[in-house]
Design an enzyme around this catalytic site. Structure first.
Site, short mmCIF file in Angstrom:
data_model
loop_
_atom_site.label_atom_id
_atom_site.label_comp_id
_atom_site.label_asym_id
_atom_site.label_seq_id
_atom_site.Cartn_x
_atom_site.Cartn_y
_atom_site.Cartn_z
N LEU A 20 3.64 6.90 -3.94
CA LEU A 20 3.97 6.74 -5.27
C LEU A 20 2.73 6.98 -6.24
O LEU A 20 3.12 6.82 -7.37
CB LEU A 20 4.64 5.36 -5.63
N CYS A 21 1.83 7.45 -5.61
CA CYS A 21 0.38 7.77 -6.73
C CYS A 21 0.84 9.13 -7.19
O CYS A 21 1.24 10.22 -6.56
CB CYS A 21 -0.79 7.76 -5.76
N HIS A 22 0.42 9.11 -8.48
CA HIS A 22 0.54 10.48 -9.28
C HIS A 22 -0.54 11.52 -8.79
O HIS A 22 -1.64 11.07 -8.56
CB HIS A 22 0.49 10.12 -10.89
N MET B 269 -6.45 3.53 -6.92
CA MET B 269 -6.25 3.79 -5.50
C MET B 269 -7.21 4.86 -4.91
O MET B 269 -7.41 5.16 -3.84
CB MET B 269 -4.51 4.42 -5.36
N GLU B 270 -7.35 6.05 -5.83
CA GLU B 270 -8.29 7.05 -5.48
C GLU B 270 -9.70 6.42 -5.05
O GLU B 270 -10.25 6.95 -4.07
CB GLU B 270 -8.57 8.06 -6.43
N ASP C 172 -14.87 6.97 13.21
CA ASP C 172 -14.69 7.99 14.19
C ASP C 172 -15.95 8.70 14.78
O ASP C 172 -15.79 9.24 15.94
CB ASP C 172 -13.71 9.24 13.23
#
Length: 158
Positions: A76-78, A114-115, A129
Site C-alpha cells: 500500500l505504499c505509494h 517506509m522508505e 547475506d
C-alpha cells in the site's frame, strides 16, 4: 497522533490512501537498524578481509536501492520520487554490532518513513547475506523510525 488506521476503509478492507488533495511539502525520515555478530565476523568486515568484498559499500548500495523499491515491496505504499537517500554504516566493536542509519527526503504528498525503514532493513539483510557463510546466528534488531518531518502529522523524534 491519530487513532485511526488510514489504510483500512469503512468496510474494513485494506486500500491505498488517496493523497490527491494533499499539499506538496518537504518531507524527510530517518531510521536505524542494528546487526549483532561475533567479534571475529565484525573484524573481518572492518579489516576488509571478507572474501565477498566491501561489505559496507554493498550494504549501502542495497539500502539505497531498497528505498527506491519500497512501493514494490510493501503493497500500500505509494511510488515516490525520492530526492535523497543516504545510508550510513557504523561498526560498533564495543557491542559487536553494526549500526545502520538511513535518511530519505522528498517534496511530495506522502511521507518517506517506509522508505527509510526499508533502506535500513535491507542494508542489515545484505550484511547478513554477505556474512552468513562465516556466521549464521547474527541478529538483526531494533529496526525503528528515529525521526520524521513534514506533512500533516508534523515532527516526530524518538
Amino acid at each position: 497522533m491519530s487513532n485511526v488506521f488510514t489504510h483500512i476503509n469503512a468496510d474494513g478492507n485494506a486500500h491505498m490512501v488517496d493523497v490527491t488533495e494533499k499539499a506538496i511539502t518537504e518531507r524527510e525520515a530517518r531510521a536505524e537498524a542494528f546487526i549483532e555478530m561475533a567479534s571475529t565476523t565484525l573484524e573481518m568486515i572492518m579489516s576488509g578481509s571478507h572474501h565477498k568484498g566491501d561489505v559496507f559499500a554493498t550494504a549501502r548500495i542495497a539500502g539505497i536501492q531498497a528505498a527506491k523499491k519500497t512501493s514494490d515491496l510493501i503493497p500500500l505504499c505509494h511510488p515516490l520520487m525520492l530526492t535523497k537517500v543516504e545510508v550510513d554504516l557504523e561498526a560498533q566493536p564495543e557491542h559487536n554490532r553494526v549500526r545502520i542509519t538511513s535518511l530519505c527526503k522528498l517534496s511530495g504528498k506522502t511521507g518517506v518513513e517506509m522508505e527509510a525503514l526499508t533502506a535500513a532493513s535491507v542494508a542489515a539483510l545484505t550484511i547478513y547475506d554477505m556474512c552468513k557463510a562465516v556466521q549464521k546466528d547474527m541478529v538483526i534488531s531494533q529496526v525503528r523510525l528515529l525521526e520524521k518531518r513534514g506533512g500533516k502529522s508534523g515532527h516526530f523524534k524518538v
